[in-house]
Design a protein around this motif. Structure first.
Motif, PDB file in Angstrom:
ATOM      1  N   SER A  49      67.469 100.997  -9.001  1.00 39.70           N
ATOM      2  CA  SER A  49      68.292 100.870  -7.800  1.00 39.70           C
ATOM      3  C   SER A  49      69.184  99.648  -7.929  1.00 39.70           C
ATOM      4  N   TRP A  59      72.630 102.322  -4.704  1.00 41.61           N
ATOM      5  CA  TRP A  59      72.469 103.426  -5.654  1.00 41.61           C
ATOM      6  C   TRP A  59      70.985 103.531  -5.987  1.00 41.61           C
ATOM      7  N   TYR A  60      70.513 104.771  -6.176  1.00 38.72           N
ATOM      8  CA  TYR A  60      69.134 105.008  -6.562  1.00 38.72           C
ATOM      9  C   TYR A  60      69.072 106.028  -7.689  1.00 38.72           C
ATOM     10  N   ASP A  62      67.537 109.246  -9.387  1.00 38.51           N
ATOM     11  CA  ASP A  62      67.060 110.476  -8.748  1.00 38.51           C
ATOM     12  C   ASP A  62      65.549 110.474  -8.555  1.00 38.51           C
ATOM     13  N   LYS A  65      64.792 108.425  -5.249  1.00 37.75           N
ATOM     14  CA  LYS A  65      65.543 108.667  -4.010  1.00 37.75           C
ATOM     15  C   LYS A  65      64.624 109.150  -2.909  1.00 37.75           C
ATOM     16  N   ALA A  66      64.859 108.678  -1.717  1.00 43.42           N
ATOM     17  CA  ALA A  66      64.093 109.029  -0.515  1.00 43.42           C
ATOM     18  C   ALA A  66      62.699 108.399  -0.500  1.00 43.42           C
ATOM     19  N   THR A  69      63.601 101.881  -1.198  1.00 42.69           N
ATOM     20  CA  THR A  69      64.722 101.329  -0.442  1.00 42.69           C
ATOM     21  C   THR A  69      65.009  99.914  -0.923  1.00 42.69           C
TER      22      THR A  69
END
Length: 121
Positions: A49, A59-60, A62, A65-66, A69
């Motif tokens: 990230s 940016w993260y 894949d 992601k979710a 943070t």
């Protein structure tokens, strides 16, 4: 002296949470992009990230992601990685990175010493 110091790693169960912290000594967080990389045993290092200082956009990878943070506190000169719903494949040494310029980079010249994150039951 410019240096990055991470903390917050440790052992966590699958599905649990962990927060990594990185203090950026000597940096002006308004003028650097910061992020996190990780390296698992036997695997290449990968970007996780990053956060731009121009607008706090992020940016993260894949794979996170979710679940992860990234955030920053410029007054504390710190960047954080909140890791939720961690999985065994998240086990790695996590590195804080920084680079001059306000947008995320592909390569970084400044690296912390790394903090181990182990996800296991």
């Amino acid at each position: 002296q410019l240096r990055l110091v991470e903390s917050g790693g440790g052992l966590v169960q699958p599905g649990g949470s962990l927060r990594l912290s990185c203090v950026a000594f000597g940096f002006n967080l308004d003028s650097v992009a910061m992020g996190w990389f990780r390296q698992a045993p036997g695997k290449e290092r990968e970007g996780v990230s990053c956060i731009n200082s121009v607008d706090d956009s992020t940016w993260y990878a894949d794979s996170v992601k979710a679940r992860f943070t990234i955030s920053r506190d410029k007054f504390k000169r710190a960047v954080y990685l909140q890791m939720d719903n961690v999985q065994p494949e998240d086990t790695a040494v996590y590195y804080c990175v920084a680079e001059h310029g306000r947008r995320c980079k592909l390569e970084y010249n400044y690296w912390g010493q790394g903090t181990q994150v182990t996800v296991s039951a």
